[in-house]
Design an enzyme around this catalytic site. Structure first.
Site, PDB file in Angstrom:
ATOM      1  N   ASP A 504     -36.133  62.207 -42.276  1.00 59.26           N
ATOM      2  CA  ASP A 504     -35.957  62.921 -41.102  1.00 59.26           C
ATOM      3  C   ASP A 504     -37.110  63.916 -41.010  1.00 59.26           C
ATOM      4  O   ASP A 504     -37.702  64.110 -42.291  1.00 59.26           O
ATOM      5  CB  ASP A 504     -34.820  63.693 -40.687  1.00 59.26           C
ATOM      6  CG  ASP A 504     -34.845  64.406 -39.561  1.00 59.26           C
ATOM      7  OD1 ASP A 504     -35.243  63.901 -38.545  1.00 59.26           O
ATOM      8  OD2 ASP A 504     -34.503  65.754 -39.675  1.00 59.26           O
ATOM      9  N   ASP A 694     -28.106  64.246 -38.032  1.00 59.05           N
ATOM     10  CA  ASP A 694     -28.482  63.263 -39.210  1.00 59.05           C
ATOM     11  C   ASP A 694     -27.424  62.780 -40.204  1.00 59.05           C
ATOM     12  O   ASP A 694     -27.370  61.709 -40.793  1.00 59.05           O
ATOM     13  CB  ASP A 694     -29.508  63.910 -40.479  1.00 59.05           C
ATOM     14  CG  ASP A 694     -30.938  64.110 -39.735  1.00 59.05           C
ATOM     15  OD1 ASP A 694     -31.451  63.491 -39.174  1.00 59.05           O
ATOM     16  OD2 ASP A 694     -31.370  65.456 -40.287  1.00 59.05           O
TER      17      ASP A 694
END
Length: 814
Positions: A504, A694
């Site tokens: 990410d 996430d």
């Protein structure tokens, strides 16, 4: 068990009155009402098979102990963590937890207790993890249920850990001492008998020395070798084979054959061999126990970090109080060199804090007023004052201990494979032993027993059984010491073999930054604006708040009251009696976001009169990320970015880090689809993230890695948690994981090579039983010592094996 001994605990039954417990339809004599209640409760739960599976009696049940003190808020807060509404967790040390049958009983009995949601039992460490609903069952009720089964619960403290280890070490040393003394005496008798074979010896003297050999070997077999017989009995009752079965058979056969030889005047006796065999076995187990204690030293050291006392402000003075008496909001003073007793916020002045055992970073870190400090950290520049925020089980320190305890309690895939292979190997060993005995009985009956015993002893799968747990336990402990927490035991194997790393961007590869030159002040001075903004963000762990406080470190410190966080918008509160807002422009100014053309990548500070200052939000690469990407690429590991941010920003950070593949504006569903495509293409995928969005993506990777200052949801979904915010600690984590697989391969290879070489020699009669005992014990010691080499090398930037090498290691282990 006869009627004179308690069916439950094995202690002597009273002559009167006779107390009977009904278990599986039969009346059983017990020693006291406590054991009667325990036995009948176990039977009521349908767990009567425990008495068939156990290897030794349980502890005596004590129904009179009152556990209600554990329900007091101050004590409960120290050991119980509220994980969610209606869900809490506690870890307790348990006396009497001796074998897998005990673990089986505790797990099933506690699961049937109303309010218990989940039970985890680590028989090796004698710890029980209980997830429960505090609205349905009190903590005292859970502990009373454990005690009712015959297992005494204790708090997980350094003192109880030491006490438990001392008891285990004392018991092992007593058995080892008896075996050592018995072996020396048996060897003296054997030397006299062997000398008599060549120089002649009177038959009466020979018989005398033989009986002396029997007398000194008997305590060795009946006392020192008890753990092996109990283990074998447990294996037979549970219909599975492991290392204790051939060991117990060998000891029993050698001892009985020697006794028969003494009674009938046979030519060969082996009291010296059986004593030496037991001695070397116990020596190997003692070294394994020492290694296990050393591997757990990191977790136990973490448990010791939190001090028992704290100096709390009471009026104008400070008084010493127990840590469990602290409350959120208390002001605590910590002297220079002392450990911080609770998580909190630094109040009075900047200082340096040593967080090395918590984060793995050896350099003390600077903490400014308003920044969080962690329980267990050491104060370098004291004294300091802090405001308590979290205590006991809610602290970061307790969370680290909990995660490492969970990882050590699990049975990873490699361990399950090793257990299955060891069971198959034992079956083959028993088959080869029988064939060896039959072959020698045909050619030379006098050599049948020594050859069969040698095969049985030399091929004991101790090294196979120790190969995986020794390497895994050492690797988990070393990584915890270096700031990498293993939450899922299978994650280490996946980390070492991963050939694709997916990152990410925001909060993972990058972190926000502010520059004083990027601040637009509408009213007042820059220092005033920075001081107010830092006060509003005090205590927040959001990356923006941390970056803002760093920029405002030189501004005069101010304090805020009535703080209120608005998720996704900002924060509001009062500073010096004035109400302020800090956050998105629409939140701070109270305008419609669709009707403002102001940039959205800035924080606005405002009061009732309007805007005071605007802080432009920049972005910088997180510490260590460049080294990590460079190391991964050098090893042929693919890297890519999956981010929900805009394309321009994602492209910019990808170009700066040299990452060729990147996807922007990806929501969690798109990220999961990409991970699924990579895995279907044959890649072993490691996902690194930190945010709430996430969490589902992390759960979809082969190994999930979360950043320590990320969200709690990301932590919950991760298999590996980085305690520090520096991503280059992953380099060391990959190296340790690769080293673990390499040592595991060496351990299994050594065990296999040793058995392939030793079994034929033993079958041919070239290896006497005593030498077989030395060889078997030596193979186990080699495995343990080889595992202790994990992490011996200093931290380096070079990482573990390449994906190809890791793949071969994994295939070899399987």
């Amino acid at each position: 068990m006869n009627a004179t001994a308690c069916f439950h605990c094995g202690e002597a039954n009273p002559a009167s009155p006779v107390i009977l417990a009904r278990v599986q339809g039969r009346e059983r004599a017990v020693c006291c009402p406590g054991c009667q209640a325990a036995a009948e409760w176990i039977d009521t739960l349908g767990l009567g098979d425990y008495y068939r599976l156990r290897s030794e009696p349980a502890l005596r049940s004590d129904l009179g102990f009152d556990y209600s003190a554990w329900d007091r808020p101050a004590l409960r807060r120290l050991h119980v963590r509220e994980t969610a509404p209606g869900r809490a967790e506690v870890i307790v040390l348990v006396d009497g937890l001796r074998c897998s049958a005990c673990a089986w009983l505790i797990e099933r009995a506690m699961r049937s207790t109303p309010g218990v949601l989940e039970v985890g039992v680590n028989a090796l460490a004698r710890r029980v993890v209980l997830d429960f609903d505090p609205r349905k069952v009190a903590l005292s009720g859970l502990l009373a249920a454990l005690a009712r089964l015959g297992y005494t619960p204790h708090p997980l403290t350094a003192e109880m850990i030491d006490s438990q280890r001392q008891r285990e070490s004392r018991d092992a040393m007593k058995r080892l001492a008896v075996a050592g003394l018995g072996t020396m005496q048996a060897m003296m008798m054997a030397v006299a008998l062997y000398a008599g074979v060549f120089d002649g010896i009177d038959p009466a003297v020979r018989e005398f020395f033989r009986w002396l050999g029997f007398l000194v070997a008997t305590p060795v077999v009946l006392y020192s070798a008890q753990p092996f017989f109990r283990g074998a009995l447990r294996e037979w009752r549970s219909h599975r084979l492991s290392m204790d079965t051939p060991v117990a058979l060998a000891i029993g056969l050698i001892y009985l054959a020697s006794l028969v030889g003494v009674l009938v005047g046979g030519h060969e006796i082996y009291f010296d061999s059986v004593s030496m065999f037991v001695l070397f076995l116990l020596l190997g187990r003692h070294l394994a126990m020492r290694a296990r204690h050393r591997a757990g030293d990191v977790v136990d050291a973490l448990s010791r970090l939190q001090p028992a006392l704290a100096e709390r402000r009471e009026g104008s003075a400070f008084a010493s109080v127990a840590v469990h008496e602290l409350e959120p909001g208390d002001i605590v003073r910590v002297a220079s060199g002392a450990a911080i007793p609770a998580d909190g916020l630094l109040r009075d002045r900047a200082c340096r804090i040593d967080e090395s055992l918590l984060s793995g970073e050896s350099t003390p870190v600077r903490r400014d007023p308003g920044q969080p400090v962690i329980a267990g950290s050491l104060v370098i520049d004291g004294p300091i004052e802090l405001e308590v925020r979290r205590i006991g089980a809610d602290t970061v320190l307790a969370g680290i201990v909990r995660m490492v305890t969970h990882a050590a309690s699990e049975r990873p895939r490699l361990a399950r494979i090793a257990d299955a292979r060891a069971a198959r190997f034992v079956l083959r060993v028993l088959t080869v032993t029988v064939l060896t005995a039959l072959a020698w009985a045909w050619f030379d009956p006098s050599r049948a027993l020594p050859a069969a015993l040698a095969v049985l002893v030399v091929s004991c799968p101790c090294a196979f059984a120790l190969a995986v747990p020794a390497a895994l336990t050492r690797a988990v402990a070393v990584l915890a010491q270096r700031g990498v927490l293993v939450v899922d035991a299978d994650a280490l194997e996946a980390l070492a073999t991963a050939d694709r790393f997916v990152f990410d961007k925001t909060g993972t590869l990058t972190e926000p930054s502010f520059e004083r030159t990027g601040v637009q002040v509408a009213r007042g001075t820059l220092d005033d604006a920075l001081g107010i903004a830092a006060a509003l963000e005090q205590g927040s762990t959001h990356p923006l708040a941390l970056a803002l406080r760093r920029m405002a470190a030189s501004a005069p410190a101010r304090s805020a009251a009535q703080l209120r966080q608005i998720a996704g918008a900002g924060v509001e509160g009062e500073v010096d009696g004035v109400h302020y807002r800090l956050g998105r422009v629409d939140f701070a100014l109270g305008v419609d976001p669709d009707r403002t053309s102001a940039p959205t990548d800035a924080l606005v500070l405002a009061d009732a009169d309007g805007e005071i200052a605007r802080f432009a939000v920049g972005e910088q690469a997180r510490a260590g990320v460049i080294d990590l990407i460079r190391d991964l690429k050098a090893r042929g590991i693919g890297c890519e970015i999956l981010s929900g941010d805009c394309q321009d920003r994602v492209d910019a950070i990808a170009a700066r880090l040299g990452i060729g593949e990147c996807t922007a504006k990806a929501d969690p569903a798109a990220k999961l689809a990409r991970l699924d495509a990579l895995r279907k293409a044959g890649h072993v995928v490691a996902m690194v993230g930190d945010g709430i969005n996430d969490a589902p993506v992390l759960a979809g990777a082969d190994v999930a890695i979360a950043i320590g200052n990320g969200s709690a949801m990301a932590h919950a979904a991760s298999g590996i948690l980085l305690a520090s915010s520096q991503l280059d600690s992953l380099i060391e984590a990959r190296r340790i994981a690769g080293e673990m697989l390499a040592r595991l391969k060496q351990n299994l290879g050594w065990a296999l090579a040793y058995n392939l070489a030793a079994v034929p020699l033993a079958a041919l009669g070239w290896v006497p039983p005593w030498l077989a005992a030395i060889g078997m014990s030596a193979s186990s010691i080699v495995v343990v010592l080889n595992s202790l080499r994990i992490g011996r090398r200093p931290s380096i930037a070079a990482s573990g094996p390449s994906p190809a090498t890791g793949k071969h290691v994994r295939e070899a282990a399987a």
